[in-house]
Design a protein around this motif. Structure first.
Motif, short mmCIF file in Angstrom:
data_model
loop_
_atom_site.label_atom_id
_atom_site.label_comp_id
_atom_site.label_asym_id
_atom_site.label_seq_id
_atom_site.Cartn_x
_atom_site.Cartn_y
_atom_site.Cartn_z
N ALA A 153 0.83 -1.46 -0.19
CA ALA A 153 0.57 0.26 -0.17
C ALA A 153 1.22 0.74 0.40
N ALA A 154 1.77 1.34 0.93
CA ALA A 154 2.96 2.53 1.16
C ALA A 154 4.24 2.35 -0.79
N ALA A 155 3.61 1.46 -1.58
CA ALA A 155 4.34 1.90 -2.69
C ALA A 155 3.15 1.96 -3.94
N GLY A 156 1.96 2.41 -3.52
CA GLY A 156 1.08 2.39 -4.29
C GLY A 156 0.43 1.32 -4.80
N ARG A 157 0.63 -0.04 -4.91
CA ARG A 157 0.65 -1.64 -5.49
C ARG A 157 -0.54 -2.50 -4.88
N PRO A 158 -0.88 -2.86 -5.74
CA PRO A 158 -1.92 -4.09 -4.94
C PRO A 158 -1.63 -4.85 -3.41
N ALA A 159 -1.63 -5.55 -2.60
CA ALA A 159 -1.67 -6.41 -1.51
C ALA A 159 -0.90 -7.62 -2.79
N VAL A 160 -0.60 -8.77 -2.08
CA VAL A 160 -0.25 -9.95 -2.69
C VAL A 160 -0.66 -11.19 -1.46
N LYS A 161 -0.78 -11.92 -2.13
CA LYS A 161 -1.16 -13.74 -1.80
C LYS A 161 0.31 -13.67 -0.53
N VAL A 162 -0.11 -13.62 0.41
CA VAL A 162 1.61 -14.59 1.74
C VAL A 162 1.32 -15.84 2.29
N THR A 163 1.86 -16.89 2.13
CA THR A 163 0.93 -17.66 3.00
C THR A 163 2.76 -18.04 3.66
N GLY A 164 2.25 -19.19 4.47
CA GLY A 164 3.80 -19.76 5.76
C GLY A 164 3.98 -21.45 4.71
N ILE A 165 5.56 -21.29 4.86
CA ILE A 165 5.88 -22.52 4.42
C ILE A 165 6.35 -23.38 5.07
N PRO A 166 5.61 -24.61 4.73
CA PRO A 166 5.37 -25.73 5.97
C PRO A 166 6.14 -26.31 6.10
N ARG A 167 6.22 -26.99 7.53
CA ARG A 167 7.20 -27.35 8.14
C ARG A 167 8.64 -28.30 6.99
N PRO A 168 7.45 -29.58 6.41
CA PRO A 168 8.46 -29.97 5.90
C PRO A 168 9.15 -29.92 4.97
N VAL A 169 8.47 -28.53 3.74
CA VAL A 169 9.60 -27.77 2.99
C VAL A 169 10.40 -27.27 3.70
N LEU A 170 10.05 -26.50 4.96
CA LEU A 170 11.71 -25.82 5.22
C LEU A 170 12.88 -27.25 5.60
N ALA A 171 12.06 -27.77 5.87
CA ALA A 171 13.07 -29.36 6.03
C ALA A 171 14.16 -29.37 5.10
N LEU A 172 13.20 -29.24 3.77
CA LEU A 172 13.66 -30.20 2.98
C LEU A 172 15.14 -28.68 2.27
N LEU A 173 13.93 -27.42 2.62
CA LEU A 173 15.26 -26.13 2.20
C LEU A 173 16.13 -26.33 2.68
N GLY A 174 16.27 -26.92 3.95
CA GLY A 174 17.68 -26.88 5.21
C GLY A 174 17.96 -27.90 4.65
N LEU A 175 18.02 -28.70 3.50
CA LEU A 175 19.01 -30.07 3.46
C LEU A 175 20.31 -29.35 2.41
N ALA A 176 19.90 -28.10 1.53
CA ALA A 176 20.82 -27.43 0.74
C ALA A 176 21.20 -26.22 1.62
N ASN A 177 20.57 -25.17 2.53
CA ASN A 177 20.80 -24.07 3.11
C ASN A 177 21.43 -24.74 4.18
N PRO A 178 22.37 -24.26 5.09
CA PRO A 178 22.37 -24.32 6.57
C PRO A 178 22.28 -22.92 6.90
N THR A 179 21.66 -21.41 6.66
CA THR A 179 21.13 -20.97 7.13
C THR A 179 19.57 -20.37 7.57
N ILE A 180 18.64 -21.00 6.16
CA ILE A 180 17.94 -21.84 6.26
C ILE A 180 17.58 -23.67 7.50
N ARG A 181 18.07 -23.86 7.53
CA ARG A 181 18.01 -25.02 8.39
C ARG A 181 18.58 -24.80 9.99
N SER A 182 19.85 -23.82 10.14
CA SER A 182 19.44 -23.04 11.38
C SER A 182 18.28 -22.42 12.08
#
Length: 306
Positions: free
Chosen positions: A235-264
């Motif tokens: 809204a501050a940028a004068g643009r329409p809102a976008v969809k915001v969803t949560g990352i499921p825990r299992p997906v987060l775990a998979l992403l963490g396998l390759a990314n130490p920051t996400i894993r942490s």
């Protein structure tokens, strides 16, 4: 007042150095590298490894305040922070400088209700354990009369180019009209802190003896969920809102396998799965400080994404 030694040239360290320099103070910034992404015209830099206790103690000789604004790689906190924190504490003790440390809310663990500086430290993650141990060691040295210490604690930063749960990736996607995925529950209330407000409080507590021997929370605006933040940013940028969803825990775990920051980050994901709210009453009442207005914070982020 004497020389100010700022360790770290990230968003908070740079903002602190700039603020002190603008007040006419003598400031030196200590960094591991010769350059930084944040320009600091006129502020000298000293290149050294702050975990080198002898080198840091020599650099701190004659300093009035030593500001710990260091930010080791997120996934390496358990191994990097202990020697670095010990070096900073030893340098402050040897030099007589006040040690003012930038910290966060990890040490409180998963709590019910707003967190104040009086909330017991009961960490539930390795990074929380690290932060809690740092403060306990510093406070013990303070109470023993060996050194003067204070600590400022903020929540996740809301700013461009700052390491945070809502970061450049989320901002750029939202402002480009693309959906955003976030940690935890997108609707959970969460406190957000401006890096410049951390710097403002840090500069105050380093010089005010009322602050020494205890921790202080950085003045922060009313909590907002991640979904609210993204909607208000758009809204501050004068643009329409976008969809915001949560990352499921299992997906987060998979992403963490390759990314130490996400894993942490999985260890602290609890902060986004329930209300995570900072109480800054003591800071406001003692020092008369208030946070950067929310609209101004959003405008600063929008300006970084033309």
């Amino acid at each position: 007042m004497g020389r100010h030694l700022v360790v770290g040239a990230g968003p908070v360290g740079s903002a602190t150095a700039r603020l002190l320099a603008e007040r006419g103070e003598e400031v030196v910034v200590v960094t591991r590298t010769a350059s930084s992404a944040v320009p600091l015209d006129g502020v000298p830099r000293l290149r050294l490894d702050a975990s080198d206790a002898q080198a840091l103690a020599e650099a701190a000789d004659g300093a009035a305040v030593l500001y710990n604004c260091a930010n080791p790689p997120y996934h390496r906190w358990p191994e990097v922070w202990p020697p670095l924190a010990a070096s900073l504490l030893a340098a402050a003790e040897r030099s007589g400088a006040v040690l003012a440390t930038v910290s966060n809310l990890y040490g409180y663990g998963a709590v019910d209700g707003p967190m104040s500086p009086d909330t017991p430290l009961r960490p539930v993650s390795d990074k929380g354990e690290v932060r809690a141990a740092m403060w306990r060691d510093a406070l013990a040295a303070h109470r023993a009369g060996r050194v003067r210490v204070t600590e400022v604690r903020g929540s996740d930063y809301l700013a461009a180019n700052a390491a945070s749960a809502l970061d450049d990736r989320a901002f750029s996607r939202a402002l480009a009209g693309r959906s955003v995925q976030v940690l935890g529950d997108p609707a959970a209330p969460h406190s957000w802190t401006a890096p410049q407000d951390v710097a403002r409080l840090l500069a105050v507590v380093g010089a005010d003896e009322r602050a020494w021997g205890r921790a202080w929370h950085v003045p922060s605006n009313a909590p907002r969920s991640q979904r609210q933040v993204i909607a208000e940013l758009c809204a501050a940028a004068g643009r329409p809102a976008v969809k915001v969803t949560g990352i499921p825990r299992p997906v987060l775990a998979l992403l963490g396998l390759a990314n130490p920051t996400i894993r942490s980050a999985r260890d602290t994901a609890y902060q986004f799965e329930r209300p995570f709210v900072l109480d800054d009453t003591a800071t406001r009442e003692t020092f008369g400080l208030a946070p950067t207005p929310w609209d101004e914070m959003l405008a600063q982020v929008v300006a970084a994404y033309p």
